[in-house]
Design a protein around this motif. Structure first.
Motif, short mmCIF file in Angstrom:
data_model
loop_
_atom_site.label_atom_id
_atom_site.label_comp_id
_atom_site.label_asym_id
_atom_site.label_seq_id
_atom_site.Cartn_x
_atom_site.Cartn_y
_atom_site.Cartn_z
N VAL A 1 0.85 -1.20 0.00
CA VAL A 1 0.00 0.00 0.00
C VAL A 1 0.88 1.24 0.00
O VAL A 1 1.82 1.37 0.80
N ALA A 2 0.60 2.16 -0.90
CA ALA A 2 1.29 3.45 -0.94
C ALA A 2 0.24 4.54 -0.83
O ALA A 2 -0.77 4.51 -1.54
N ALA A 3 0.46 5.47 0.08
CA ALA A 3 -0.46 6.59 0.25
C ALA A 3 0.32 7.89 0.14
O ALA A 3 1.41 8.02 0.69
N PHE A 4 -0.24 8.84 -0.60
CA PHE A 4 0.40 10.14 -0.70
C PHE A 4 -0.66 11.24 -0.67
O PHE A 4 -1.84 11.01 -0.94
N THR A 5 -0.22 12.44 -0.32
CA THR A 5 -1.14 13.57 -0.26
C THR A 5 -0.54 14.75 -1.00
O THR A 5 0.68 14.88 -1.12
N THR A 6 -1.44 15.61 -1.49
CA THR A 6 -1.01 16.73 -2.32
C THR A 6 -1.30 18.07 -1.63
O THR A 6 -1.05 18.22 -0.45
N ALA A 7 -1.87 19.03 -2.35
CA ALA A 7 -1.86 20.43 -1.92
C ALA A 7 -2.51 20.70 -0.58
O ALA A 7 -1.97 21.47 0.22
N ALA A 8 -3.68 20.12 -0.30
CA ALA A 8 -4.42 20.50 0.92
C ALA A 8 -3.59 20.28 2.18
O ALA A 8 -3.48 21.17 3.03
N LEU A 9 -3.00 19.12 2.31
CA LEU A 9 -2.16 18.84 3.49
C LEU A 9 -0.74 19.36 3.30
O LEU A 9 -0.09 19.75 4.27
N ARG A 10 -0.27 19.38 2.09
CA ARG A 10 1.09 19.87 1.82
C ARG A 10 1.23 21.35 2.20
O ARG A 10 2.24 21.76 2.77
N ASN A 11 0.23 22.14 1.88
CA ASN A 11 0.33 23.58 2.05
C ASN A 11 -0.14 24.08 3.41
O ASN A 11 0.03 25.26 3.73
N ALA A 12 -0.75 23.21 4.20
CA ALA A 12 -1.21 23.63 5.53
C ALA A 12 0.00 23.91 6.43
O ALA A 12 1.00 23.21 6.39
N ARG A 13 -0.12 24.94 7.26
CA ARG A 13 0.98 25.30 8.13
C ARG A 13 1.25 24.22 9.16
O ARG A 13 2.38 24.07 9.65
N ASN A 14 0.21 23.47 9.50
CA ASN A 14 0.38 22.35 10.44
C ASN A 14 0.44 21.02 9.71
O ASN A 14 -0.02 19.99 10.23
N SER A 15 1.02 21.03 8.52
CA SER A 15 1.08 19.83 7.68
C SER A 15 1.68 18.64 8.41
O SER A 15 1.11 17.55 8.43
N TYR B 1 2.98 7.79 -10.40
CA TYR B 1 3.61 7.28 -9.19
C TYR B 1 3.98 5.80 -9.36
O TYR B 1 5.07 5.38 -8.98
N ILE B 2 3.08 5.04 -9.97
CA ILE B 2 3.35 3.61 -10.18
C ILE B 2 4.55 3.43 -11.11
O ILE B 2 5.47 2.66 -10.81
N TYR B 3 4.54 4.14 -12.25
CA TYR B 3 5.65 4.01 -13.19
C TYR B 3 6.98 4.40 -12.55
O TYR B 3 7.99 3.73 -12.74
N ASP B 4 6.97 5.49 -11.78
CA ASP B 4 8.22 6.04 -11.27
C ASP B 4 8.67 5.39 -9.97
O ASP B 4 9.87 5.11 -9.79
N GLN B 5 7.73 5.13 -9.06
CA GLN B 5 8.10 4.70 -7.72
C GLN B 5 7.98 3.18 -7.49
O GLN B 5 8.55 2.67 -6.54
N ILE B 6 7.23 2.50 -8.33
CA ILE B 6 7.04 1.06 -8.12
C ILE B 6 7.68 0.26 -9.26
O ILE B 6 8.58 -0.54 -9.04
N ILE B 7 7.22 0.50 -10.48
CA ILE B 7 7.77 -0.24 -11.62
C ILE B 7 9.23 0.16 -11.89
O ILE B 7 10.07 -0.69 -12.20
N GLY B 8 9.52 1.45 -11.74
CA GLY B 8 10.85 1.96 -12.10
C GLY B 8 11.92 1.62 -11.09
O GLY B 8 13.10 1.87 -11.33
N LYS B 9 11.53 1.07 -9.93
CA LYS B 9 12.53 0.77 -8.90
C LYS B 9 12.82 -0.73 -8.81
O LYS B 9 12.04 -1.53 -9.25
#
Length: 302
Positions: free
Chosen positions: A73-87, A294-302
């Motif tokens: 399982v891979a989980a990632f987050t983008t702008a909403a949590l990335r940009n929060a001051r309490n990220s 993400y799959i191509y770069d972080q899973i298949i590509g590694k």
């Protein structure tokens, strides 16, 4: 092997299950909750209610993954949590309560994954890729299948809806305010000042919704994924609240973008500014994006 990919976005939280074998993968199923996580950010702080919603949905996804014994399982987050001051604190609490490790991807990484995912199966070796998300907009220019310039801008459909729109749909004056911020923000992206592309490869919910609404309004096949940029202004002006909505217009909106009624017009304002800036005549929607990249770069590509 089965892999679960969880994408915690500004507007939606998605789980997709893929069968990945060698250099190939197949999406088997996906689940989506339209949460509007960016709307829980107040004065730059992700509120406890937003954290609670994320935890609730991730726990639901975790049960499904556990049921089918999916341990990759891979989980990632983008702008909403990335940009929060309490990220860091918000992500840490979500991880602690769910047991799911979450990667906060940068705007630069998001643009790269967008590019890899969307262009992997395209014939065009050069072009312009745009992803209008709920909390950010990624722009990538590429040539000979290599990135030339990329950026992540702090404007998005949900962010605009929250900041400028007082009702469900915006007024024309509210659209004017959104145009002003979009033009200023996009105009400040110096690497893209001389970019001119006839066609945009668009990914994300705004472009998907734009195609659906365009097909509905102009009686085009539901499967059509191309949109003339000149139609964007028509779509915007049709659904502002100044002149009122007819029943036919309401049906078109609810039939084509039921989950994005509040964010589609703000997203289209950003799309319209981008299309004008880059002198683009067409937008082609691609259903592949950050998760596939993400799959191509972080899973298949590694």
């Amino acid at each position: 092997m089965l892999h679960g990919i969880i994408d915690i976005g500004s507007n939606t939280i998605r789980l997709a299950v893929y069968l990945i074998e060698g250099g190939h993968f197949e999406q088997l199923m996906k689940r989506k909750h339209t949460v509007g996580l960016a709307s829980y950010v107040e004065d730059g702080i992700m509120q406890p209610e937003g954290i609670e919603r994320a935890v609730e949905i991730l726990q639901e996804y975790k049960k499904l993954l556990h049921c089918f014994k999916i341990t990759k399982v891979a989980a990632f987050t983008t702008a909403a949590l990335r940009n929060a001051r309490n990220s860091r604190e918000a992500v840490g609490e979500i991880e602690q309560r769910t047991g799911i490790k979450i990667r906060v991807i940068s705007g630069d990484e998001e643009a790269t994954f967008d590019f890899i995912g969307a262009t992997h199966s395209l014939n065009n070796a050069s072009g312009l890729l745009i992803d209008i998300g709920g909390g950010s907009t990624e722009i990538v220019t590429y040539s000979e299948r290599q990135i030339v310039h990329k950026t992540s801008l702090p404007i998005g459909s949900l962010g605009f809806a929250k900041k400028y729109v007082s009702s469900i749909l915006p007024t024309m004056s509210e659209c004017t305010e959104m145009y002003g911020e979009a033009e200023a923000t996009i105009g400040a992206a110096e690497d893209f000042l001389n970019v001119c592309e006839a066609e945009i490869v668009g990914i994300g919910g705004t472009f998907k919704g734009a195609c659906a609404l365009n097909n509905e309004l102009f009686n085009l096949p539901a499967a059509n994924r191309r949109l003339e940029t000149k139609n964007i202004r028509t779509l915007i002006s049709t659904f502002v609240t100044d002149l009122g909505l007819t029943q036919e217009m309401t049906v078109a909106l609810m039939r084509s973008v039921p989950e994005r009624i509040q964010t589609i017009i703000p997203g289209l304002v950003i799309a319209n500014v981008l299309a004008r800036r880059f002198q683009s005549h067409w937008i082609t929607y691609s259903d592949s994006g950050v998760r596939e990249g993400y799959i191509y770069d972080q899973i298949i590509g590694k």
